[in-house]
Design a protein around this motif. Sequence first.
Motif, PDB file in Angstrom:
ATOM      1  N   ARG A  43       0.844  -1.191   0.048  1.00  0.00           N
ATOM      2  CA  ARG A  43       0.074   0.047   0.152  1.00  0.00           C
ATOM      3  C   ARG A  43       0.822   1.259   0.097  1.00  0.00           C
ATOM      4  NH1 ARG A  43      -5.457  -0.616   2.633  1.00  0.00           N
ATOM      5  NH2 ARG A  43      -5.937  -2.982   2.295  1.00  0.00           N
ATOM      6  N   ILE A  44       1.873   1.297   0.864  1.00  0.00           N
ATOM      7  CA  ILE A  44       2.723   2.477   0.869  1.00  0.00           C
ATOM      8  C   ILE A  44       3.429   2.653  -0.278  1.00  0.00           C
ATOM      9  CG2 ILE A  44       5.028   3.285   1.896  1.00  0.00           C
ATOM     10  CD1 ILE A  44       4.011   1.999   4.656  1.00  0.00           C
ATOM     11  N   PHE A  45       3.921   1.781  -0.993  1.00  0.00           N
ATOM     12  CA  PHE A  45       4.372   2.018  -2.382  1.00  0.00           C
ATOM     13  C   PHE A  45       3.544   2.334  -3.519  1.00  0.00           C
ATOM     14  CE2 PHE A  45       8.098  -0.784  -1.043  1.00  0.00           C
ATOM     15  CZ  PHE A  45       8.983  -0.222  -1.053  1.00  0.00           C
ATOM     16  N   VAL A  46       2.476   1.893  -3.507  1.00  0.00           N
ATOM     17  CA  VAL A  46       1.507   2.278  -4.349  1.00  0.00           C
ATOM     18  C   VAL A  46       0.910   3.651  -4.199  1.00  0.00           C
ATOM     19  CG1 VAL A  46      -1.204   1.472  -5.155  1.00  0.00           C
ATOM     20  CG2 VAL A  46       0.554  -0.108  -5.066  1.00  0.00           C
ATOM     21  N   TYR A  47       0.727   3.927  -2.919  1.00  0.00           N
ATOM     22  CA  TYR A  47       0.216   5.203  -2.506  1.00  0.00           C
ATOM     23  C   TYR A  47       1.239   6.298  -2.810  1.00  0.00           C
ATOM     24  CZ  TYR A  47      -3.222   3.076   0.536  1.00  0.00           C
ATOM     25  OH  TYR A  47      -4.383   2.330   1.091  1.00  0.00           O
ATOM     26  N   TYR A  48       2.648   5.890  -2.635  1.00  0.00           N
ATOM     27  CA  TYR A  48       3.701   7.042  -2.919  1.00  0.00           C
ATOM     28  C   TYR A  48       3.968   7.126  -4.368  1.00  0.00           C
ATOM     29  CZ  TYR A  48       8.140   9.188  -2.537  1.00  0.00           C
ATOM     30  OH  TYR A  48       9.252  10.220  -2.320  1.00  0.00           O
TER      31      TYR A  48
END
Length: 164
Positions: A43-48
């Motif tokens: 999630r963090i990678f996709v959000y970023y």
Amino acid sequence: MESLLERLSSYNILNNLIPGAFFVFFGKLLNVIPLPLDGVVERIFVYYFCGMIISRIGSLVIEGIFEKAKWIKYAPKAEYVAAVKKDARIESLLETSNMYRTCAGLFLTLGIVKGYSTLVELLAIPGCVTVVILLFILFSASFVKQTRHIASRVDAANKSTEGE
């Protein structure tokens, strides 16, 4: 994971991570982002990454339009560099300004993605290739803009030290 989160600056959180999370959230509500996000790291990678795209759209499109319309005007780099040395709050204000620009980019991007997904459905065109081409253009233009920005900052910094 903790060291990764510790390395994120407030700028990266405000202009990449949070807008990316909102984009995915609103994208799901608009039925245009069917991303199955399983883990926190994913999630963090996709959000970023989504936030990075949104930030670039804000920087290139929103800022470009506002400058051409003369709604905004930046101080010359040399003056900015000199002023930041005298008033550190200017950098914080610029970060906030960039966050607002990114939020405008967020909603513009949501509209574009919704319109694009509707067009892809109606015309049955392959969307993936178009997205890759558009992302290439977006990040290439961002690279050019960032490199010019760095060069002008170097020039301004060198001019400010010459006058001392």
